[in-house]
Each structure stands twice: as C-alpha cells, then as structure tokens.
Scaffold this motif. Structure first.
Motif, PDB file in Angstrom:
ATOM      1  N   ARG A 161       0.816  -1.213   0.000  1.00  0.00           N
ATOM      2  CA  ARG A 161       0.000   0.000   0.000  1.00  0.00           C
ATOM      3  C   ARG A 161       0.857   1.272   0.000  1.00  0.00           C
ATOM      4  NH1 ARG A 161      -0.457   2.006   5.275  1.00  0.00           N
ATOM      5  NH2 ARG A 161       0.325   0.598   6.915  1.00  0.00           N
ATOM      6  N   ARG A 162       2.157   1.127   0.310  1.00  0.00           N
ATOM      7  CA  ARG A 162       3.032   2.292   0.340  1.00  0.00           C
ATOM      8  C   ARG A 162       3.852   2.459  -0.939  1.00  0.00           C
ATOM      9  NH1 ARG A 162       5.243   1.107   6.468  1.00  0.00           N
ATOM     10  NH2 ARG A 162       3.395   1.886   7.579  1.00  0.00           N
ATOM     11  N   ARG A 163       3.803   1.471  -1.821  1.00  0.00           N
ATOM     12  CA  ARG A 163       4.661   1.532  -3.011  1.00  0.00           C
ATOM     13  C   ARG A 163       4.252   2.638  -3.970  1.00  0.00           C
ATOM     14  NH1 ARG A 163       5.334  -5.074  -3.728  1.00  0.00           N
ATOM     15  NH2 ARG A 163       6.349  -5.338  -1.696  1.00  0.00           N
ATOM     16  N   SER A 164       3.005   3.055  -3.917  1.00  0.00           N
ATOM     17  CA  SER A 164       2.569   4.162  -4.769  1.00  0.00           C
ATOM     18  C   SER A 164       3.184   5.483  -4.322  1.00  0.00           C
ATOM     19  CB  SER A 164       1.040   4.273  -4.741  1.00  0.00           C
ATOM     20  OG  SER A 164       0.592   4.596  -3.438  1.00  0.00           O
ATOM     21  N   ARG A 165       3.788   5.496  -3.144  1.00  0.00           N
ATOM     22  CA  ARG A 165       4.413   6.710  -2.611  1.00  0.00           C
ATOM     23  C   ARG A 165       5.915   6.767  -2.892  1.00  0.00           C
ATOM     24  NH1 ARG A 165       1.405   9.822   0.870  1.00  0.00           N
ATOM     25  NH2 ARG A 165      -0.757   9.130   0.978  1.00  0.00           N
ATOM     26  N   LEU A 166       6.398   5.848  -3.693  1.00  0.00           N
ATOM     27  CA  LEU A 166       7.786   5.891  -4.140  1.00  0.00           C
ATOM     28  C   LEU A 166       7.858   6.883  -5.301  1.00  0.00           C
ATOM     29  CD1 LEU A 166      10.651   4.723  -3.880  1.00  0.00           C
ATOM     30  CD2 LEU A 166       9.952   2.902  -5.453  1.00  0.00           C
ATOM     31  N   ILE A 167       8.392   8.081  -5.046  1.00  0.00           N
ATOM     32  CA  ILE A 167       8.241   9.176  -5.996  1.00  0.00           C
ATOM     33  C   ILE A 167       9.421   9.351  -6.946  1.00  0.00           C
ATOM     34  CG2 ILE A 167       6.698  10.449  -4.465  1.00  0.00           C
ATOM     35  CD1 ILE A 167       9.092  12.257  -3.770  1.00  0.00           C
ATOM     36  N   GLY A 168      10.554   8.719  -6.673  1.00  0.00           N
ATOM     37  CA  GLY A 168      11.675   8.919  -7.578  1.00  0.00           C
ATOM     38  C   GLY A 168      12.959   8.282  -7.081  1.00  0.00           C
ATOM     39  N   MET A 169      13.931   8.211  -7.975  1.00  0.00           N
ATOM     40  CA  MET A 169      15.261   7.672  -7.675  1.00  0.00           C
ATOM     41  C   MET A 169      16.289   8.716  -8.084  1.00  0.00           C
ATOM     42  SD  MET A 169      17.019   4.221  -9.237  1.00  0.00           S
ATOM     43  CE  MET A 169      18.762   3.830  -8.956  1.00  0.00           C
ATOM     44  N   GLY A 170      17.161   9.076  -7.165  1.00  0.00           N
ATOM     45  CA  GLY A 170      18.228  10.031  -7.450  1.00  0.00           C
ATOM     46  C   GLY A 170      19.576   9.337  -7.437  1.00  0.00           C
ATOM     47  N   VAL A 171      20.390   9.590  -8.454  1.00  0.00           N
ATOM     48  CA  VAL A 171      21.674   8.908  -8.609  1.00  0.00           C
ATOM     49  C   VAL A 171      22.805   9.928  -8.533  1.00  0.00           C
ATOM     50  CG1 VAL A 171      23.053   7.387 -10.075  1.00  0.00           C
ATOM     51  CG2 VAL A 171      20.543   7.203 -10.082  1.00  0.00           C
ATOM     52  N   ALA A 172      23.740   9.699  -7.625  1.00  0.00           N
ATOM     53  CA  ALA A 172      24.916  10.550  -7.455  1.00  0.00           C
ATOM     54  C   ALA A 172      26.138   9.816  -7.989  1.00  0.00           C
ATOM     55  CB  ALA A 172      25.104  10.899  -5.978  1.00  0.00           C
ATOM     56  N   TYR A 173      26.803  10.417  -8.956  1.00  0.00           N
ATOM     57  CA  TYR A 173      28.010   9.760  -9.461  1.00  0.00           C
ATOM     58  C   TYR A 173      28.990  10.807  -9.988  1.00  0.00           C
ATOM     59  CZ  TYR A 173      27.178  10.094 -14.567  1.00  0.00           C
ATOM     60  OH  TYR A 173      27.025  10.534 -15.853  1.00  0.00           O
ATOM     61  N   PRO A 174      30.267  10.461 -10.048  1.00  0.00           N
ATOM     62  CA  PRO A 174      31.286  11.443 -10.467  1.00  0.00           C
ATOM     63  C   PRO A 174      31.254  11.670 -11.970  1.00  0.00           C
ATOM     64  CG  PRO A 174      32.298   9.317 -10.033  1.00  0.00           C
ATOM     65  CD  PRO A 174      30.868   9.182  -9.639  1.00  0.00           C
ATOM     66  N   PHE A 175      31.101  12.907 -12.375  1.00  0.00           N
ATOM     67  CA  PHE A 175      31.123  13.226 -13.801  1.00  0.00           C
ATOM     68  C   PHE A 175      32.545  13.096 -14.340  1.00  0.00           C
ATOM     69  CE2 PHE A 175      27.154  16.203 -13.759  1.00  0.00           C
ATOM     70  CZ  PHE A 175      26.366  15.117 -13.419  1.00  0.00           C
ATOM     71  N   GLU A 176      32.652  12.698 -15.591  1.00  0.00           N
ATOM     72  CA  GLU A 176      33.937  12.599 -16.310  1.00  0.00           C
ATOM     73  C   GLU A 176      34.970  11.785 -15.542  1.00  0.00           C
ATOM     74  OE1 GLU A 176      35.469  16.241 -17.831  1.00  0.00           O
ATOM     75  OE2 GLU A 176      33.530  16.927 -18.593  1.00  0.00           O
ATOM     76  N   ILE A 177      34.535  10.667 -14.992  1.00  0.00           N
ATOM     77  CA  ILE A 177      35.450   9.845 -14.195  1.00  0.00           C
ATOM     78  C   ILE A 177      36.612   9.318 -15.037  1.00  0.00           C
ATOM     79  CG2 ILE A 177      34.106   7.719 -14.568  1.00  0.00           C
ATOM     80  CD1 ILE A 177      34.889   6.919 -11.712  1.00  0.00           C
ATOM     81  N   TRP A 178      36.428   9.219 -16.348  1.00  0.00           N
ATOM     82  CA  TRP A 178      37.491   8.689 -17.206  1.00  0.00           C
ATOM     83  C   TRP A 178      38.736   9.578 -17.204  1.00  0.00           C
ATOM     84  CZ3 TRP A 178      32.602  10.134 -18.937  1.00  0.00           C
ATOM     85  CH2 TRP A 178      32.505  11.365 -19.586  1.00  0.00           C
ATOM     86  N   ASN A 179      38.598  10.820 -16.763  1.00  0.00           N
ATOM     87  CA  ASN A 179      39.759  11.707 -16.739  1.00  0.00           C
ATOM     88  C   ASN A 179      40.714  11.421 -15.585  1.00  0.00           C
ATOM     89  OD1 ASN A 179      39.229  13.288 -19.026  1.00  0.00           O
ATOM     90  ND2 ASN A 179      37.743  14.542 -17.914  1.00  0.00           N
ATOM     91  N   TRP A 180      40.312  10.571 -14.634  1.00  0.00           N
ATOM     92  CA  TRP A 180      41.140  10.283 -13.467  1.00  0.00           C
ATOM     93  C   TRP A 180      41.422   8.781 -13.343  1.00  0.00           C
ATOM     94  CZ3 TRP A 180      37.646  14.382 -13.245  1.00  0.00           C
ATOM     95  CH2 TRP A 180      38.214  15.622 -12.934  1.00  0.00           C
ATOM     96  N   HIS A 181      41.669   8.141 -14.476  1.00  0.00           N
ATOM     97  CA  HIS A 181      41.876   6.687 -14.436  1.00  0.00           C
ATOM     98  C   HIS A 181      43.133   6.318 -13.663  1.00  0.00           C
ATOM     99  CE1 HIS A 181      45.060   6.728 -17.592  1.00  0.00           C
ATOM    100  NE2 HIS A 181      44.392   7.766 -18.067  1.00  0.00           N
ATOM    101  N   ARG A 182      44.160   7.175 -13.694  1.00  0.00           N
ATOM    102  CA  ARG A 182      45.382   6.854 -12.954  1.00  0.00           C
ATOM    103  C   ARG A 182      45.118   6.874 -11.450  1.00  0.00           C
ATOM    104  NH1 ARG A 182      47.343  10.192 -17.058  1.00  0.00           N
ATOM    105  NH2 ARG A 182      48.803   9.175 -18.498  1.00  0.00           N
ATOM    106  N   GLU A 183      44.389   7.902 -10.990  1.00  0.00           N
ATOM    107  CA  GLU A 183      44.098   7.997  -9.565  1.00  0.00           C
ATOM    108  C   GLU A 183      43.167   6.873  -9.110  1.00  0.00           C
ATOM    109  OE1 GLU A 183      45.336  12.068 -10.872  1.00  0.00           O
ATOM    110  OE2 GLU A 183      44.056  10.480 -11.673  1.00  0.00           O
ATOM    111  N   VAL A 184      42.266   6.444  -9.993  1.00  0.00           N
ATOM    112  CA  VAL A 184      41.354   5.347  -9.655  1.00  0.00           C
ATOM    113  C   VAL A 184      42.086   4.017  -9.636  1.00  0.00           C
ATOM    114  CG1 VAL A 184      39.323   4.077 -10.481  1.00  0.00           C
ATOM    115  CG2 VAL A 184      39.314   6.562 -10.482  1.00  0.00           C
TER     116      VAL A 184
END
Length: 408
Positions: A161-184
């Motif tokens: 009965r509460r699933r209709s109140r799931l209003i959204g999903m927010g995703v946090a991730y690092p932009f342009e991660i490919w620029n720091w492949h050495r550090e990763v």
C-alpha cells in the motif's frame, strides 16, 4: 483571496506533489498558490521537526483559517501527522504537526570509485533499507546489474500500500570519471566505457520510478540542505571528501547545478605552480582520500580500514595526521577564494570518514584559514557537515524530494 507566501525553494509546481494531494480529494490551486504554500509548510516542518499550527501561521504570515485548510489537506494526503498534545500552558493544549515518515519514499544511489550503494529513504530522511557493491574500479555493466538485482529488494521493503508513494530515484556519481583513471587505479580503456554510457536511460529501463542524475558532490550538498544544518543558511559551499574531493553550492536557498551540472567542483580548483611542477596540480590530488590509499600501499590492514568510515581510524597513525595537515593547507585558500567570490555564510566540510576525523580536519582548516589575508572577505563559518559518509547516497535520495516538495 488566499495570501501567497513565497516558498523557501521556489520552483514550478511538480506533478508528484499534485498526485499525492489528489488522493486527499479535489482542491483549488489557482496559479499554483495553494501548492506553493503547501510546499512552504512542508519545508518548515522539515526544518523545525515539529510545529503547532499557530506557530506555522506566525512564521508564514498566513491566516489561521488558511493554515487549518492546508494542514487538513496535507494530513489527508498522508504527508503530515499529529503528535501528542503539549499540555501545561494556559488555554487549549498545543498539538504539534510533523512530517509523516510514510508520506513519501525515494531511492538514492551512489556510484563511487570503490563502491556503489542503494538506499530506500522515507520522508523524514531515515534509511529503511540499503544494499552495497564493492569493486576495484566502477564498471557500468556491473553497476547496472547490481541495480537490476537489488532494486526489487528495496521495493519489497515497502508494504504494497506504500509503493505508490515511491516518488523517484536520485543517482549521485562522479562526472567525467574517465579523466582520473590513474588515480582510480584502472586502465584508461576500462573507464572510457563511461564516456558514451547513458546512465539515466539505462536505469530508467529497470527502475520502478522516475530517475534523476546528479554530480556526487552536488548530491552530498543536497543532503546537507534537506536533512542537515544547511537548511539554516541561504548561501553555503559544501565540500565532501571521499575517494576524490567534490563540492556543491547553495545560493539564495537554492541548490545550484550549472549548465553542465558542475557547480562547486572544488576538486578541479588549481593549486599554484612550483618550479618542479610548472603545470600545477589540482585540489583533488592533495585533499582526497585516495592520497591515503597511496600512502598505505602494501599495508592491507590500513587499506581495509579506509573502506570502513564508521570505525576508528586512529590506527592509521602519522600518515593520517600528515594528510589532515596537507589537506588543510590546500583547502583554506580554496575556501577563502570561494567566500570572496560568493559572499558565503558558511562552508560545510564532510566526508567518508569517522566524525572525529571530520572534527580534526575542520579544526585544522579553521586554523589555516586564520593565517591568510582575509581583508575584504565577509566573515563566514567553517562548519562540520552533519550527514556523514552516507552523504552522497542520501543526497541522491533527496533529489526527488527537492524536485517534488521543494526544500521539503
């Protein structure tokens, strides 16, 4: 005519809030006025935790009758609840109102350099369920499989009965991660897969609700704004130190994104050139936790501890103290530069480390800032963040709340 009060975080009336309020029955919404006031009241309840109707009327300037009508509508929509009456004063007992934890739910996702997290979060910001995936470096296919496997578990944590109140999903991730492949610590080819990967489209195919994407630093800032002490400030810079350092910005009470979603990208701020380094370096290379990972190379015990921000880090010893001192030296001028440009009230520092490390780092940054020439810079506070290591995933979960309910 109903008086309009400007919302704390103004914005176009979203369909999500209208849909929830429609469950309470029809109501006029001329020019979005009533919806704006409903959002304002929800914002106040989140900031103050609880308020009686008389106090809401005093703060907003709305009439007692208008507040009563709005509160009945919010209560019927399941977004607010009445708390126990407060007795002992002259007259009728005061009945505080508060947000209903079951009023709305969101999913927050953090994609980091060493792990991904999924959270189910209720309307008050409490984590109801969580899932985690660890890895050596982030691979989009593996992360998508993780989401596909674990999202149904989060939804199952809600009663039907509460699933209709799931209003959204927010995703946090690092932009342009490919620029720091050495550090990763990954090959350039491995991270290039992110360059053309449409994360939002891929997740929308498997998610049970609308998906929003955000830079991880901005997401952490949204958590401080919605769930932490940031709600008390009109303008602040938020710095979150994870494997890499990132940031977010609030001005005039509004979370900023910028044309490319990169507002507050403090990690890319340059550090001055030196004779041995004519090109200079960036803040990300001095004040990120990957600096500690490099210092701990070959020491598996300390490397494992670095992955557990909820434990005591004092066993990391002198290398940790050196990192705090170095981070403070480079953070102080960056913070003063931001404050001089934007006339900030405060700078929050948070990260994926224990609370006591956050306290030590803030103390060191304050001391280093006091050694700088601050003439012409309006006074500002350097404060500890209040969310902690879950800040980016919780920030992702806050994005649908901001979109649907404004500050609430």
């Amino acid at each position: 005519m109903e008086k309009q009060v400007k919302p704390v975080r103004a914005g176009r009336p979203p369909s999500g809030l209208e849909a929830l309020l429609q469950q309470a029955g029809p109501g006029t919404n001329k020019d979005g006025m009533r919806l704006a006031n409903e959002r304002l009241i929800l914002s106040l309840l989140r900031s103050h935790r609880e308020l009686p109707k008389a106090e809401i009327a005093r703060i907003t300037g709305l009439s007692a009758q208008t507040i009563t009508v709005i509160m009945k509508r919010l209560d019927k929509a399941g977004l607010t609840r009445k708390l126990a009456p407060v007795r002992g004063k002259v007259g009728q007992p005061s009945v505080p109102m508060a947000l209903n934890p079951d009023g709305a739910f969101t999913i927050g996702m953090k994609i980091g350099r060493r792990s991904a997290n999924l959270l189910l979060v209720d309307f008050t910001g409490r984590i109801r369920a969580k899932e985690r995936l660890g890895y050596t470096y982030p691979d989009p296919k593996r992360i998508l499989k993780f989401a596909k496997d674990k999202l149904p578990r989060l939804v199952d944590a809600l009663q039907k009965r509460r699933r209709s109140r799931l209003i959204g999903m927010g995703v946090a991730y690092p932009f342009e991660i490919w620029n720091w492949h050495r550090e990763v610590g990954a090959g350039e080819a491995e991270l290039q897969a992110w360059r053309d990967f449409d994360l939002k489209a891929a997740l929308e195919e498997i998610a049970p609700c609308p998906v929003m994407i955000c830079n991880d630093g901005t997401a952490a800032c949204s958590a401080e704004l919605v769930l932490g002490d940031g709600s008390g400030y009109d303008g602040f810079l938020h710095i979150f130190i994870g494997y890499f350092i990132g940031g977010g910005m609030v001005l005039d009470g509004v979370l900023l994104n910028g044309r490319n979603g990169n507002v507050g990208a403090v990690g890319s701020m340059p550090i001055g050139r030196a004779g041995s380094d004519p090109q200079g370096t960036q803040l990300i290379q001095h004040a990120s936790l990957h600096c500690l990972e490099t210092a701990f190379a070959g020491d598996q015990k300390r490397l494992d501890l670095l992955k557990r921000p909820d434990e005591d880090w004092q066993a990391m010893g002198h290398d940790l103290s050196k990192w705090i001192a170095r981070a403070a030296i480079v953070l102080a001028p960056a913070i003063v530069s931001a404050a001089s440009l934007l006339d900030l009230e405060a700078v929050f520092i948070d990260g994926a480390f224990p609370d006591e490390i956050r306290t030590e780092l803030c103390k060191a940054v304050r001391a280093e800032t006091e050694t700088l020439d601050l003439r012409g810079v309006s006074p500002f506070g350097i404060r500890e963040g209040t969310i902690g290591f879950e800040g980016r995933a919780l920030g992702g979960a806050c994005l649908p709340f901001l979109s649907t309910f404004g500050h609430a």
